[in-house]
Motif scaffolding. Structure first.
Motif, PDB file in Angstrom:
ATOM      1  N   GLU A  41       0.855  -1.094   0.010  1.00  0.00           N
ATOM      2  CA  GLU A  41       0.016  -0.135   0.152  1.00  0.00           C
ATOM      3  C   GLU A  41       0.873   1.332   0.153  1.00  0.00           C
ATOM      4  OE1 GLU A  41      -1.877  -3.488   1.125  1.00  0.00           O
ATOM      5  OE2 GLU A  41      -0.647  -2.381   2.218  1.00  0.00           O
ATOM      6  N   ILE A  42       1.803   0.977   0.593  1.00  0.00           N
ATOM      7  CA  ILE A  42       2.692   2.197   0.965  1.00  0.00           C
ATOM      8  C   ILE A  42       3.513   2.427  -1.056  1.00  0.00           C
ATOM      9  CG2 ILE A  42       5.006   2.886   1.365  1.00  0.00           C
ATOM     10  CD1 ILE A  42       4.075   1.971   3.783  1.00  0.00           C
ATOM     11  N   ALA A  43       4.040   1.418  -0.990  1.00  0.00           N
ATOM     12  CA  ALA A  43       4.406   1.633  -2.789  1.00  0.00           C
ATOM     13  C   ALA A  43       3.613   2.429  -3.500  1.00  0.00           C
ATOM     14  CB  ALA A  43       4.691   0.049  -3.228  1.00  0.00           C
ATOM     15  N   GLU A  44       2.254   1.820  -3.719  1.00  0.00           N
ATOM     16  CA  GLU A  44       0.923   2.103  -4.430  1.00  0.00           C
ATOM     17  C   GLU A  44       0.808   3.585  -4.309  1.00  0.00           C
ATOM     18  OE1 GLU A  44      -2.207  -0.422  -3.547  1.00  0.00           O
ATOM     19  OE2 GLU A  44      -1.465  -2.340  -5.071  1.00  0.00           O
ATOM     20  N   ARG A  45       0.628   4.033  -2.877  1.00  0.00           N
ATOM     21  CA  ARG A  45       0.640   5.802  -2.940  1.00  0.00           C
ATOM     22  C   ARG A  45       1.650   6.348  -2.670  1.00  0.00           C
ATOM     23  NH1 ARG A  45      -1.629   7.715   2.993  1.00  0.00           N
ATOM     24  NH2 ARG A  45      -3.127   6.358   1.950  1.00  0.00           N
ATOM     25  N   MET A  46       3.129   5.426  -3.064  1.00  0.00           N
ATOM     26  CA  MET A  46       4.216   6.569  -3.659  1.00  0.00           C
ATOM     27  C   MET A  46       3.860   6.980  -4.653  1.00  0.00           C
ATOM     28  SD  MET A  46       5.944   7.456  -0.569  1.00  0.00           S
ATOM     29  CE  MET A  46       7.356   8.151  -1.182  1.00  0.00           C
ATOM     30  N   THR A  47       3.868   5.570  -5.700  1.00  0.00           N
ATOM     31  CA  THR A  47       4.090   5.231  -6.934  1.00  0.00           C
ATOM     32  C   THR A  47       2.364   6.020  -7.843  1.00  0.00           C
ATOM     33  OG1 THR A  47       4.285   3.672  -6.956  1.00  0.00           O
ATOM     34  CG2 THR A  47       2.815   4.321  -9.660  1.00  0.00           C
ATOM     35  N   SER A  48       1.609   6.957  -6.814  1.00  0.00           N
ATOM     36  CA  SER A  48       0.365   8.073  -7.219  1.00  0.00           C
ATOM     37  C   SER A  48       0.898   8.944  -6.861  1.00  0.00           C
ATOM     38  CB  SER A  48      -1.002   7.074  -7.015  1.00  0.00           C
ATOM     39  OG  SER A  48      -1.177   7.599  -5.213  1.00  0.00           O
ATOM     40  N   HIS A  67       6.903  -2.751  -3.734  1.00  0.00           N
ATOM     41  CA  HIS A  67       6.540  -3.073  -2.250  1.00  0.00           C
ATOM     42  C   HIS A  67       8.207  -3.743  -1.484  1.00  0.00           C
ATOM     43  CE1 HIS A  67       6.602  -6.174  -3.767  1.00  0.00           C
ATOM     44  NE2 HIS A  67       7.197  -7.872  -2.547  1.00  0.00           N
ATOM     45  N   SER A  68       9.033  -4.272  -1.933  1.00  0.00           N
ATOM     46  CA  SER A  68      10.471  -4.652  -1.939  1.00  0.00           C
ATOM     47  C   SER A  68      11.122  -2.556  -1.115  1.00  0.00           C
ATOM     48  CB  SER A  68      11.474  -5.021  -3.038  1.00  0.00           C
ATOM     49  OG  SER A  68      11.122  -6.416  -2.994  1.00  0.00           O
ATOM     50  N   THR A  69      10.920  -2.258  -2.839  1.00  0.00           N
ATOM     51  CA  THR A  69      11.841  -0.936  -2.539  1.00  0.00           C
ATOM     52  C   THR A  69      11.097  -0.025  -0.790  1.00  0.00           C
ATOM     53  OG1 THR A  69      12.058  -0.392  -4.231  1.00  0.00           O
ATOM     54  CG2 THR A  69      12.099   1.486  -3.647  1.00  0.00           C
ATOM     55  N   ALA A  70       9.842  -0.187  -0.584  1.00  0.00           N
ATOM     56  CA  ALA A  70       9.414   0.981   0.295  1.00  0.00           C
ATOM     57  C   ALA A  70       9.901  -0.462   1.254  1.00  0.00           C
ATOM     58  CB  ALA A  70       7.779   0.307   0.269  1.00  0.00           C
TER      59      ALA A  70
END
Length: 94
Positions: free
Chosen positions: A27-34, A41-44
């Protein structure tokens, strides 16, 4: 060749998604991308653990503990340490 098993913490794995208002790494990765910052998710997870290592290193120095990479990694990956950091940060918002 099989994939490596990875690190198994003796105290389990921390997850921020079970904290009220917390998000999982996906979810963090999706929010950052948006918001314009491409992330998976691995980077997050790696960014989160990097921040935990920085905090663990400074706290070890403060309390006179060894600052070896093994010790810092062990502490920063411990869900009890991560939960304690969350509790400290939540105090500022209450």
């Amino acid at each position: 060749m099989s994939m490596p098993k990875g690190y198994k913490s003796s105290h389990g794995y921390a997850t921020v998604s079970n904290i009220q208002g917390g998000l999982g790494y996906r979810e963090i990765a999706e929010r950052m991308t948006s918001e314009g910052d491409r992330m998976n998710h691995s980077t997050a997870r790696n960014v989160f653990l990097s921040a935990m290592r920085k905090l663990a290193r400074e706290l070890c120095k403060m309390y006179g503990e060894e600052t070896t990479e093994e010790n810092i990694t062990r502490i920063s990956n411990d869900p009890r340490f991560q939960s304690g950091i969350v509790d400290i940060l939540k105090e500022d918002y209450v």
